[in-house]
Design a protein around this motif. Structure first.
Motif, PDB file in Angstrom:
ATOM      1  N   ALA A 100      16.651  46.811  44.050  1.00  0.00           N
ATOM      2  CA  ALA A 100      17.651  47.878  44.181  1.00  0.00           C
ATOM      3  C   ALA A 100      16.976  49.242  44.014  1.00  0.00           C
ATOM      4  CB  ALA A 100      18.743  47.702  43.133  1.00  0.00           C
ATOM      5  N   PRO A 101      17.607  50.290  44.539  1.00  0.00           N
ATOM      6  CA  PRO A 101      17.039  51.632  44.358  1.00  0.00           C
ATOM      7  C   PRO A 101      17.116  52.060  42.889  1.00  0.00           C
ATOM      8  CG  PRO A 101      19.174  51.755  45.453  1.00  0.00           C
ATOM      9  CD  PRO A 101      18.828  50.298  45.344  1.00  0.00           C
ATOM     10  N   GLY A 113      18.140  53.648  39.574  1.00  0.00           N
ATOM     11  CA  GLY A 113      19.496  53.999  39.162  1.00  0.00           C
ATOM     12  C   GLY A 113      20.480  52.867  39.353  1.00  0.00           C
ATOM     13  N   SER A 114      20.078  51.846  40.099  1.00  0.00           N
ATOM     14  CA  SER A 114      20.958  50.693  40.365  1.00  0.00           C
ATOM     15  C   SER A 114      20.290  49.369  39.999  1.00  0.00           C
ATOM     16  CB  SER A 114      21.346  50.666  41.846  1.00  0.00           C
ATOM     17  OG  SER A 114      22.070  51.816  42.189  1.00  0.00           O
ATOM     18  N   ARG A 115      19.197  49.424  39.268  1.00  0.00           N
ATOM     19  CA  ARG A 115      18.456  48.192  38.952  1.00  0.00           C
ATOM     20  C   ARG A 115      18.974  47.464  37.721  1.00  0.00           C
ATOM     21  NH1 ARG A 115      12.555  50.222  38.531  1.00  0.00           N
ATOM     22  NH2 ARG A 115      13.669  51.906  37.536  1.00  0.00           N
ATOM     23  N   GLY A 116      19.807  48.123  36.914  1.00  0.00           N
ATOM     24  CA  GLY A 116      20.307  47.466  35.705  1.00  0.00           C
ATOM     25  C   GLY A 116      20.593  48.467  34.613  1.00  0.00           C
ATOM     26  N   GLY A 117      20.107  48.166  33.400  1.00  0.00           N
ATOM     27  CA  GLY A 117      20.362  49.014  32.239  1.00  0.00           C
ATOM     28  C   GLY A 117      19.419  50.202  32.199  1.00  0.00           C
ATOM     29  N   ALA A 176      27.574  50.554  32.369  1.00  0.00           N
ATOM     30  CA  ALA A 176      28.329  49.641  33.233  1.00  0.00           C
ATOM     31  C   ALA A 176      27.463  49.242  34.423  1.00  0.00           C
ATOM     32  CB  ALA A 176      29.609  50.323  33.715  1.00  0.00           C
ATOM     33  N   PRO A 177      27.764  48.114  35.040  1.00  0.00           N
ATOM     34  CA  PRO A 177      26.986  47.699  36.210  1.00  0.00           C
ATOM     35  C   PRO A 177      27.152  48.693  37.361  1.00  0.00           C
ATOM     36  CG  PRO A 177      28.861  46.218  35.868  1.00  0.00           C
ATOM     37  CD  PRO A 177      28.834  47.162  34.712  1.00  0.00           C
ATOM     38  N   PRO A 178      26.178  48.724  38.280  1.00  0.00           N
ATOM     39  CA  PRO A 178      26.222  49.682  39.397  1.00  0.00           C
ATOM     40  C   PRO A 178      27.496  49.607  40.240  1.00  0.00           C
ATOM     41  CG  PRO A 178      24.069  48.659  39.276  1.00  0.00           C
ATOM     42  CD  PRO A 178      24.940  47.939  38.283  1.00  0.00           C
ATOM     43  N   GLU A 179      28.142  48.441  40.263  1.00  0.00           N
ATOM     44  CA  GLU A 179      29.363  48.332  41.073  1.00  0.00           C
ATOM     45  C   GLU A 179      30.556  49.050  40.447  1.00  0.00           C
ATOM     46  OE1 GLU A 179      28.740  44.221  39.105  1.00  0.00           O
ATOM     47  OE2 GLU A 179      27.494  45.673  40.113  1.00  0.00           O
ATOM     48  N   LEU A 180      30.356  49.684  39.269  1.00  0.00           N
ATOM     49  CA  LEU A 180      31.401  50.507  38.644  1.00  0.00           C
ATOM     50  C   LEU A 180      30.872  51.935  38.469  1.00  0.00           C
ATOM     51  CD1 LEU A 180      32.664  47.930  35.983  1.00  0.00           C
ATOM     52  CD2 LEU A 180      33.826  48.632  38.092  1.00  0.00           C
ATOM     53  N   PRO A 181      30.590  52.634  39.575  1.00  0.00           N
ATOM     54  CA  PRO A 181      29.931  53.947  39.496  1.00  0.00           C
ATOM     55  C   PRO A 181      30.738  55.015  38.763  1.00  0.00           C
ATOM     56  CG  PRO A 181      30.726  53.548  41.731  1.00  0.00           C
ATOM     57  CD  PRO A 181      30.908  52.260  40.963  1.00  0.00           C
TER      58      PRO A 181
END
Length: 147
Positions: free
Chosen positions: A46-47, A49-53, A73-78
């Motif tokens: 993932a790019p 900022g979206s790889r995890g914690g 929160a996980p990336p799917e909750l921006p």
């Protein structure tokens, strides 16, 4: 969760990069001091900022007793990802070869996305992370290539 391992080893799993890679995430960055990084990278493709914690920090440490860090929160909750919550992990020796690990995740906001994040982490901590920690001592470190 009772982990079939001595306190010293369980502490190292949570507080060192080599240890965290055995059960928590395939890659990480840990700088074990208040204000130091405590980042776990789950999706290495993932790019940034979206790889995890990412962007998470150590809040407090009590050697072999407590570790507290921020979490996101996980990336799917921006809409709430930038608002970090808090995780505190307590470590208690039950006997020389068993350690009680107690994890508390707090700092939640309100609203639909916060509820989704809470539900996500109830599953993630209770059904994935802590069981992987236990399995790490029963069958060995996680082979991230098979996950």
């Amino acid at each position: 969760k009772i982990i079939p391992a001595p306190l010293e080893l369980v502490w190292q799993e949570w507080t060192t990069e080599a240890g965290a890679r055995t059960f928590f995430a395939p890659q990480c960055s840990i700088d074990l001091r208040p204000g130091g990084r405590y980042e776990m990278y789950f999706d290495l493709d993932a790019p940034p900022g979206s790889r995890g914690g990412e962007g998470c920090l150590v809040l407090a440490i009590e050697e072999q007793a407590m570790l507290s860090f921020t979490w996101n929160a996980p990336p799917e909750l921006p809409s709430i990802r930038a608002q970090h919550t808090h995780v505190t992990v307590y470590f208690t020796a039950i006997d020389p070869v068993h350690t009680q690990v107690t994890l508390i995740h707090d700092g939640w906001g309100s609203g639909e996305d916060w509820q989704k994040a809470r539900e996500y982490f109830i599953r993630a901590w209770g059904e994935v992370v802590l069981p992987r920690l236990e399995k790490r001592y029963i069958i060995g470190p996680i082979d991230w290539k098979t996950i």
